[in-house]
Write an enzyme that holds these catalytic residues in place. Structure first.
Site: not given
Ligand code: GRF
Length: 221
Positions: A17, A66, A91, A93, A108, A110, A144-146, A175
């Site tokens: 990408n 982290r 990849m 979080i 992002n 997905h 919140e993911l995706d 994509e």
């Protein structure tokens, strides 16, 4: 002419990408100013170097926590003063603090028709469920993911002989067209928020974003 908007790309792997964005950059209103990977061996870093773009390896495994990793990541990003931060196969979080810091400037891609099939192994799960349609979504990143607002969604019809591999290839080919296009929507100022509603030019976008399909994308140059 005004300077193009500055874009930082974060990735962890192959970077196809990123390559699509680099190849299409002359046609669009963004300028990729740095590429950062949390994996030192990511091929995406080689693609950045080949394009003479600063390529930074920040091994998350070498960071004591982290928090320390993200603080370093933020310091590197801010050094390049990007207008937008683009996740392209990144990849790890990201913490809620990181997301809040770059709120509405972080996007992002997905490999599913969100809000369906959040998370990993989307092609396998879609096939396993016997779905007829699949695709990819470009969306804003929230804690919140995706789950952030969808900018562009590209769809395809699953064929009887499709496999995980063939679906992955077909989705990625889409994509490579919609991600540069979506980044340009942002950097050209065509896409704006009015409250929580996204607008593209003078039209409100519906919940699933700007819709395109595989035929249309294959037909475009
Ligand atoms: C893409 O398929 C994207 O949907 C997902 O990660 C993959 C990255 O591929 N988020 P690449 O590294 O750009 O080739």
């Amino acid at each position: 002419m005004n300077a193009k908007n500055r874009v930082a790309v974060l990735l962890s792997g192959n970077g196809s990408n990123l390559q699509a964005m680099l190849d299409q950059q002359p046609d669009y209103s963004y300028d990729i100013v740095c590429v950062i990977s949390n994996r030192p061996d990511a091929f995406g870093l080689e693609r950045a170097k080949a394009a003479n773009i600063p390529a930074i390896a920040l091994d998350h495994k070498a960071a004591p926590s982290r928090q320390v990793f993200e603080d370093t990541l933020i310091a590197h990003i801010e050094r390049f003063a990007p207008d937008w931060i683009i996740l392209a196969g990144y990849m790890r979080i990201l913490s809620a603090d990181f997301v809040a810091r770059f709120a509405r400037r972080l996007i992002n891609i997905h490999p599913s028709l969100l809000p369906d099939y959040k998370g990993l192994r989307t092609h396998q799960r879609v096939l396993g469920d016997g779905q007829k349609k699949h695709g990819a979504s470009v969306h804003f990143v929230t804690a919140e993911l995706d789950s952030g607002a969808i900018i562009v969604q590209a769809s395809l019809m699953i064929e009887v002989n499709d496999t995980e591999t063939s679906l992955c290839q077909r989705v990625q080919a889409m994509e490579h067209k919609i991600y540069p296009m979506a980044v340009d929507f942002l950097t050209s100022g065509r896409l704006t928020f009015l409250g929580d509603q996204l607008w593209l030019d003078s039209d409100p976008l519906d919940q699933k974003g700007y819709q395109v399909n595989e035929q249309q994308l294959l037909a475009s140059p």
